[in-house]
Design an enzyme around this catalytic site. Structure first.
Site, mmCIF file in Angstrom:
data_model
loop_
_atom_site.group_PDB
_atom_site.id
_atom_site.type_symbol
_atom_site.label_atom_id
_atom_site.label_comp_id
_atom_site.label_asym_id
_atom_site.label_seq_id
_atom_site.Cartn_x
_atom_site.Cartn_y
_atom_site.Cartn_z
ATOM 1 N N GLU A 161 -5.806 -4.744 10.020
ATOM 2 C CA GLU A 161 -4.796 -3.757 10.500
ATOM 3 C C GLU A 161 -5.271 -3.100 11.737
ATOM 4 O O GLU A 161 -5.847 -1.990 11.695
ATOM 5 C CB GLU A 161 -4.691 -2.895 9.450
ATOM 6 C CG GLU A 161 -4.385 -3.463 7.900
ATOM 7 C CD GLU A 161 -3.687 -2.298 7.186
ATOM 8 O OE1 GLU A 161 -2.670 -2.631 6.599
ATOM 9 O OE2 GLU A 161 -4.188 -1.551 6.787
ATOM 10 N N ASN A 218 0.835 -1.348 0.003
ATOM 11 C CA ASN A 218 0.077 -0.126 0.095
ATOM 12 C C ASN A 218 0.735 1.469 0.039
ATOM 13 O O ASN A 218 1.613 1.701 1.019
ATOM 14 C CB ASN A 218 -0.829 0.129 1.156
ATOM 15 C CG ASN A 218 -1.685 1.425 1.301
ATOM 16 O OD1 ASN A 218 -1.677 1.956 0.502
ATOM 17 N ND2 ASN A 218 -2.458 1.387 2.406
ATOM 18 N N GLU A 263 -6.673 5.020 7.195
ATOM 19 C CA GLU A 263 -6.775 6.348 6.924
ATOM 20 C C GLU A 263 -7.913 7.117 6.303
ATOM 21 O O GLU A 263 -8.188 8.260 6.496
ATOM 22 C CB GLU A 263 -5.433 6.530 6.218
ATOM 23 C CG GLU A 263 -3.957 6.346 7.075
ATOM 24 C CD GLU A 263 -2.896 5.528 6.351
ATOM 25 O OE1 GLU A 263 -2.861 5.875 5.176
ATOM 26 O OE2 GLU A 263 -2.124 5.119 7.177
ATOM 27 N N SER A 282 2.828 -2.277 10.269
ATOM 28 C CA SER A 282 4.308 -2.357 10.610
ATOM 29 C C SER A 282 4.968 -3.710 10.327
ATOM 30 O O SER A 282 5.752 -4.144 10.936
ATOM 31 C CB SER A 282 4.831 -1.857 11.933
ATOM 32 O OG SER A 282 4.299 -0.352 12.158
ATOM 33 N N HIS A 300 -9.633 1.358 4.338
ATOM 34 C CA HIS A 300 -8.197 1.595 5.039
ATOM 35 C C HIS A 300 -8.198 2.531 6.457
ATOM 36 O O HIS A 300 -9.192 3.366 6.119
ATOM 37 C CB HIS A 300 -7.032 2.014 4.180
ATOM 38 C CG HIS A 300 -5.582 1.940 4.722
ATOM 39 N ND1 HIS A 300 -5.243 3.080 5.588
ATOM 40 C CD2 HIS A 300 -4.948 1.098 4.691
ATOM 41 C CE1 HIS A 300 -4.213 2.663 6.107
ATOM 42 N NE2 HIS A 300 -3.691 1.621 5.639
ATOM 43 N N LYS A 321 0.273 4.358 -0.334
ATOM 44 C CA LYS A 321 -0.254 5.553 0.292
ATOM 45 C C LYS A 321 -0.106 6.596 -0.762
ATOM 46 O O LYS A 321 -0.079 6.450 -1.890
ATOM 47 C CB LYS A 321 0.048 5.676 1.694
ATOM 48 C CG LYS A 321 -0.136 4.325 2.440
ATOM 49 C CD LYS A 321 0.169 4.718 3.949
ATOM 50 C CE LYS A 321 -0.158 3.348 4.481
ATOM 51 N NZ LYS A 321 0.059 3.378 5.948
ATOM 52 N N GLY A 332 2.086 2.374 10.751
ATOM 53 C CA GLY A 332 3.150 3.227 10.610
ATOM 54 C C GLY A 332 3.682 3.892 11.945
ATOM 55 O O GLY A 332 4.436 4.890 11.935
HETATM 56 P P1 PGA Z 1 2.534 0.179 7.568
HETATM 57 O O1 PGA Z 1 1.302 0.506 6.804
HETATM 58 O O2 PGA Z 1 3.023 -1.171 7.148
HETATM 59 O O3 PGA Z 1 3.397 1.331 7.218
HETATM 60 O O4 PGA Z 1 2.258 0.214 9.248
HETATM 61 C C1 PGA Z 1 0.313 -0.525 6.616
HETATM 62 C C2 PGA Z 1 -0.970 -0.240 6.130
HETATM 63 O O5 PGA Z 1 -1.423 1.005 6.520
HETATM 64 O O6 PGA Z 1 -1.599 -0.880 5.097
#
Ligand code: PGA
Length: 255
Positions: free
Chosen positions: A170, A13, A100, A216, A98, A15, A176
């Site tokens: 998630e 992903n 976010e 992460s 997601h 982003k 993140g």
């Molecule tokens: P990350 O993000 O691996 O940077 O924690 C995962 C995601 O948001 O899909």
């Protein structure tokens, strides 16, 4: 039960990262590193990168996805992109729900369901994200939260359509942040999601559905996470922007 019922999927992903030129460079770097992967590999990229990303990935085992889509076929929705538009240019996958999007753009379980419906109606494969906030985990309501998110997102989705759904668990506190769920936590919550699928669609569907972990995940912890029975690969943010790290995760899921 046999984990071989499911083929792991590792999805990046990206982003809001990478210009089209940068996207092509990263895909060219990733391609040779994942050529012998024994799992499905997807890169979900910003809308403006989709076209060149598909071109760069052509002939390889890297599939390309988008990071969101709107539920309407077309219309007065300034700034949005429809599932039909994605399908028309040859996109295969789309991330929906997601955290976010939920956190910053007002996405709700109901709009997630509408977007899932539109994606399926247009022949896209969906990576559906669910996951609890830190306070919800601390409050002991993780299972309740992911159950509700999963059930509402899948309203009006048939068992046959589940073949085009991947669920990504998630935990929001792990995205993140460098904090990863332990392999036990990931396996446990993924198992709870699988149980919901069993209740809604039966054991066969539950055995078959791919449930990823995301938050992460990196080259150092992927091995332990994907070794778990209920963890069928991962949705990778930060580490998907570095070809060697992403390839190491793909390798872990190929074992
Ligand atoms: P990350 O993000 O691996 O940077 O924690 C995962 C995601 O948001 O899909």
């Amino acid at each position: 039960m046999d984990k071989k019922l499911r083929r792991a999927v590792i999805a990046g992903n990206w982003k809001m990262n990478k210009t089209p030129d940068e996207a092509v460079a990263l895909i060219n770097e990733i391609k040779p590193l994942i050529a012998d992967a024994d799992c499905d590999v997807v890169a979900c990229v910003p809308y403006v990168d989709l076209f060149v990303a598909m071109e760069a990935a052509r002939g390889s085992n890297l599939k390309i996805g988008a990071e969101n889509c709107h539920w309407a076929e077309k219309g007065a929705f300034t700034g949005e992109i429809s599932a039909a538009m994605l399908k028309a240019i040859g996109v295969e996958y789309v991330i929906i729900g997601h955290s976010e999007r939920r956190q910053y753009f007002g996405e709700t379980d109901e709009t997630v369901n509408q977007r899932v419906r539109a994606a399926l109606d247009n022949g896209l494969k969906v990576i559906l994200c669910v996951g609890e906030l830190k306070d919800e985990r601390l409050g002991g309501i993780t299972e309740e939260i992911v159950r509700k998110q999963t059930k509402v997102a899948l309203a009006n989705v048939t068992e046959a359509e589940l073949a085009n759904i991947i669920i990504a668990y998630e935990p929001v506190w792990a995205i993140g942040t460098g904090l990863t769920a332990t392999a036990e936590q990931a396996d446990e919550t993924n198992g709870q999601i699988r149980k919901v699928i069993c209740e809604l669609y039966g054991k066969d569907a539950a055995d078959k559905i791919v449930i990823q972990y995301g938050g992460s995940m990196n080259a150092g912890n992927a091995d332990e996470l994907v070794a778990r029975y209920n963890v069928d690969g991962g949705l990778i943010g930060g580490a998907s922007l570095k070809a060697p790290d992403f390839a190491a995760i793909v390798k872990a899921a190929s074992k």
